[in-house]
Design an enzyme around this catalytic site. Structure first.
Site, mmCIF file in Angstrom:
data_model
loop_
_atom_site.group_PDB
_atom_site.id
_atom_site.type_symbol
_atom_site.label_atom_id
_atom_site.label_comp_id
_atom_site.label_asym_id
_atom_site.label_seq_id
_atom_site.Cartn_x
_atom_site.Cartn_y
_atom_site.Cartn_z
ATOM 1 N N GLY A 78 0.823 -1.190 0.000
ATOM 2 C CA GLY A 78 0.000 0.000 0.000
ATOM 3 C C GLY A 78 0.860 1.243 0.000
ATOM 4 O O GLY A 78 2.078 1.181 -0.181
ATOM 5 N N GLY A 79 0.210 2.371 0.220
ATOM 6 C CA GLY A 79 0.915 3.635 0.149
ATOM 7 C C GLY A 79 1.972 3.796 1.223
ATOM 8 O O GLY A 79 2.952 4.515 1.034
ATOM 9 N N MET A 80 1.783 3.148 2.378
ATOM 10 C CA MET A 80 2.734 3.310 3.474
ATOM 11 C C MET A 80 3.843 2.273 3.455
ATOM 12 O O MET A 80 4.901 2.490 4.032
ATOM 13 C CB MET A 80 1.998 3.236 4.821
ATOM 14 N N GLY A 81 3.608 1.124 2.854
ATOM 15 C CA GLY A 81 4.637 0.104 2.889
ATOM 16 C C GLY A 81 4.125 -1.245 2.467
ATOM 17 O O GLY A 81 3.222 -1.351 1.643
ATOM 18 N N VAL A 83 3.157 -5.420 3.693
ATOM 19 C CA VAL A 83 2.799 -6.354 4.756
ATOM 20 C C VAL A 83 3.335 -7.725 4.390
ATOM 21 O O VAL A 83 3.136 -8.199 3.271
ATOM 22 C CB VAL A 83 1.271 -6.426 4.953
ATOM 23 N N LYS A 99 3.919 -5.323 9.244
ATOM 24 C CA LYS A 99 3.784 -4.156 8.384
ATOM 25 C C LYS A 99 5.060 -3.324 8.479
ATOM 26 O O LYS A 99 5.461 -2.918 9.573
ATOM 27 C CB LYS A 99 2.571 -3.338 8.814
ATOM 28 N N ASP A 192 -11.540 5.241 8.691
ATOM 29 C CA ASP A 192 -11.526 4.517 7.416
ATOM 30 C C ASP A 192 -12.255 3.177 7.558
ATOM 31 O O ASP A 192 -11.784 2.144 7.091
ATOM 32 C CB ASP A 192 -10.091 4.284 6.939
#
Length: 685
Positions: A78-81, A83, A99, A192
């Site tokens: 995803g946008g943050m990293g 998993v 994560k 979210d």
């Protein structure tokens, strides 16, 4: 099929079989899809080439180890990293979801958001929120979080795949609300909430929903901006689930003015999807611009939206909710469920539920047939709910009324079949007047004299006593109607354990029918079964047996499968009482076959026969067969009636007895606790 059975059969958990990268929808730590899709999180202005770049990248190489975790494969990105599926070596051996912010991609904003997620997760401990096991920093100064690995599916996909009834869906959703309430009590706003962040996993006790991905969470008790989990200047969240204030409302400092009621709105949208199979509005995707346009529109009730899809899709939607027609789904949603959804999604947040706990409470009140807190407390509404809860006195009077009406209709049909309409017309009119007079007299006597000082509520027993006396005195000129009423009231007495009062009524009902109808009429079989059931329950199965055998012969001659199945079921009960379990087993197999052919394999009547068959197996100490049979009965009841229906208690207790006999005391105790929770929630008379 129940959720548990589906997993055991291998019909879900694709993620557990695949060897490559998996979709984020099957992860404990799911990542939002990239912007441009309907489930994209709203992009933050000025985010540069981070999550919103949209560029396709090669899958990152899997590091061999991070701290005490051995990394096995990539689960999602995803946008943050990224998993990873990882194995923890110490202090416990277990698999986790790890994560990790990707090397070279983290800046101050991402680090702040990642740290905020770690802080949020560390505050919470709830069975419906994915647990955090640990956190740290990798060799390349990359922060990570190790969390519970949930092999689950998004709640909407899970419910559709397992064809869960509306009641089951509501039970799972109420548990989600419990988790959200815990987060709010810990001063954490999720921001979210959507199906892909509400995963359902299988446990021994049944399906359990888990809330995941607090990457956009906000700390409501932050004393200064520097301690906020995420920035509040941008629109944060997934567009289709954003509340109006999350898009439009800003404070004098330019921040988004949102509170826990924003999560309530998102829960309302999820509930809308669970019930209606679609979101409130079509067209234009779920972009922020389109969402702003829909803010001027009223949210359509789910019962209105149902039916807006093409016929083939609509038929599948209804089938996934264990219903047969769109009209049935509309009827189920109309009223209380519409009210709950619309209150959760109110445009004005002051009109929404004040908390997730309030939303869960109304869901559970609906399942228990209690008046909603959100509904207008009109007398008619409360009366309808009282009747749905089957209070004993209401049920007794209702039985009398329905039997009177049924007797009158039956007499009318008999008159037409005999082609003597002219002769019977006056009798039917007279019978109608007698019905009205009987009801009026019964209710007047039950209510007491006008102006009397005794305003105590009458018990079911008092209503029955007065009704029985009225029948004896007032219906001599209508012997068949009198016989039916005696049978009805006699069975209610039997259900209350008042055998001395029940027996003379049932005997006279049988005598009247035999004198009026002859020996082979199906009504005779009905009277025989009622009397035989009384004798069996009193412990005199020998006296019941010949009555039931005669009833079976009559119904076999009549050729109606369901009345025959009822006679065979009672005969099986009598044979079991006499210790003849092999004969009882054979009879019950006939009952199940008849009911499955007439009603379908998922009918509650089939479950009732399975309950007794499982008990027969237990009598014979065939515990494996008893367990399978009781599990099937439990599955039918929970999917057809809902997991909190009182009829489920019997199957839970039966299964617990089998486990006790096998020495599986922990499993038996878990089932009994579940049964006790249902009984505790059940309205008391």
């Amino acid at each position: 099929m129940s959720p548990s059975k589906a997993l055991k059969d291998g019909s879900t958990s694709e993620s557990s079989r695949s060897s490559g990268r998996r979709s984020d929808s099957s992860l404990t730590l799911a990542f939002p899809l990239r912007p441009g899709t309907e489930d994209s999180p709203a992009p933050s202005p000025g985010s540069g080439s981070g999550a919103g770049s949209g560029e396709t990248e090669a899958a990152p190489a899997v590091p061999e180890r991070i701290g005490p975790y051995r990394l096995l494969e990539v689960l999602g990105e995803g946008g943050m990293g990224t998993v990873y599926l990882a194995e923890q070596d110490e202090p416990l051996e277990r698999r986790v979801a790890l994560k990790l912010i990707r090397s070279g991609r983290f800046d101050r904003r991402l680090l702040r958001r990642f740290e905020g997620e770690r802080q949020a997760l560390a505050r919470m401990s709830h069975p419906n929120i994915a647990q955090v096991y640990g956190a740290g920093t990798a060799l390349a100064s990359q922060p990570y979080i190790a969390m519970e690995l949930v092999p689950g599916l998004p709640i909407t996909e899970y419910c559709d795949r397992h064809r869960l009834s509306l009641a089951w869906r509501l039970e799972l959703f109420a548990a989600v609300c419990d988790g959200v309430q815990h987060a709010h009590q810990k001063a954490i706003l999720h921001r979210d909430l959507k199906p892909s962040n509400l995963l359902v996993m299988e446990t021994e006790g049944g399906p359990v929903p888990k809330i995941i991905d607090f990457g956009l969470a906000k700390a409501l008790d932050a004393p200064r901006p520097g301690k906020k989990l995420t920035g509040d200047h941008a629109v944060v969240g997934t567009a289709a689930y954003l509340s109006p204030e999350a898009i439009q409302t800003v404070t004098p400092t330019g921040e988004r003015d949102v509170d826990t009621r924003a999560d309530i709105y998102a829960l309302g949208v999820v509930l809308y999807e669970l019930l209606a199979g679609m979101r409130p509005f079509d067209g234009g995707g779920a972009s922020i611009e389109n969402l702003r346009r829909t803010l001027e529109l009223e949210v359509p009730p789910p019962s209105v939206r149902v039916g807006s899809r093409p016929d083939a899709e609509q038929a599948e939607l209804v089938r996934r909710r264990r219903l047969k027609k769109t009209s049935a789904l509309r009827r189920a949603l109309r009223g209380d469920l519409d009210t709950i959804v619309l209150k959760a999604m109110a445009r004005d947040r002051s009109q929404r539920y004040g908390s997730a706990a309030d939303l869960a409470a109304d869901i559970r009140r609906f399942l228990a047939h209690e008046p909603l807190l959100a509904a207008p407390p009109t007398p008619l509404y409360r009366l309808r709910k009282a009747v749905r809860r089957h209070r004993a006195a209401v049920a007794a009077v209702t039985l009398i009324v329905l039997t009177l009406a049924g007797g009158f209709v039956a007499r009318s049909l008999e008159a037409r079949r005999a082609n003597r309409e002219a002769e019977r017309a006056s009798r039917e009119a007279q019978a109608a007047r007698q019905v009205a007079d009987f009801l009026a007299g019964l209710f007047e006597r039950s209510a007491g004299p006008a102006g009397a000082g005794d305003h105590r509520e009458l018990t079911a027993r008092q209503v029955l006593d007065r009704g029985a006396r009225s029948i004896q005195q007032d219906l001599d000129d209508q012997p068949l109607l009198k016989a039916r009423l005696m049978d009805t009231i006699g069975n209610v007495y039997r259900g209350l354990g008042a055998y001395a009062e029940a027996e003379p009524l049932l005997l006279e009902s049988l005598d009247l029918r035999q004198r009026m109808l002859g020996a082979e009429d199906p009504d005779i079989a009905e009277a025989l079964v009622s009397l035989a059931t009384l004798y069996r329950e009193k412990g005199d199965a020998d006296q019941a047996l010949p009555l039931l055998q005669r009833a079976v012969r009559i119904q076999e001659g009549a050729g109606e499968p369901l009345p025959l199945a009822r006679c065979l079921l009672e005969l099986a009960s009598a044979e079991r009482s006499l210790g003849r379990t092999a004969r009882a087993e054979d009879l019950l197999r006939q009952v199940i076959a008849l009911r499955e052919e007439a009603l379908g394999s998922e009918a509650v009547e089939v479950a009732a026969a399975l309950d007794l068959l499982g008990n027969v197996y237990q009598d014979e100490r065939r515990f494996d067969e008893a367990e399978r049979t009781h599990l099937r009965a439990l599955e039918i009841k929970t999917t057809s009636l809902g997991p909190a229906h009182p009829h489920v208690v019997q199957s839970l207790d039966n299964l617990a007895d089998v486990y006790t006999e096998q020495g599986r005391s922990a499993e038996a105790e878990a089932l009994r606790r579940r049964a006790a929770a249902i009984e505790k929630r059940r309205p008391q008379d």
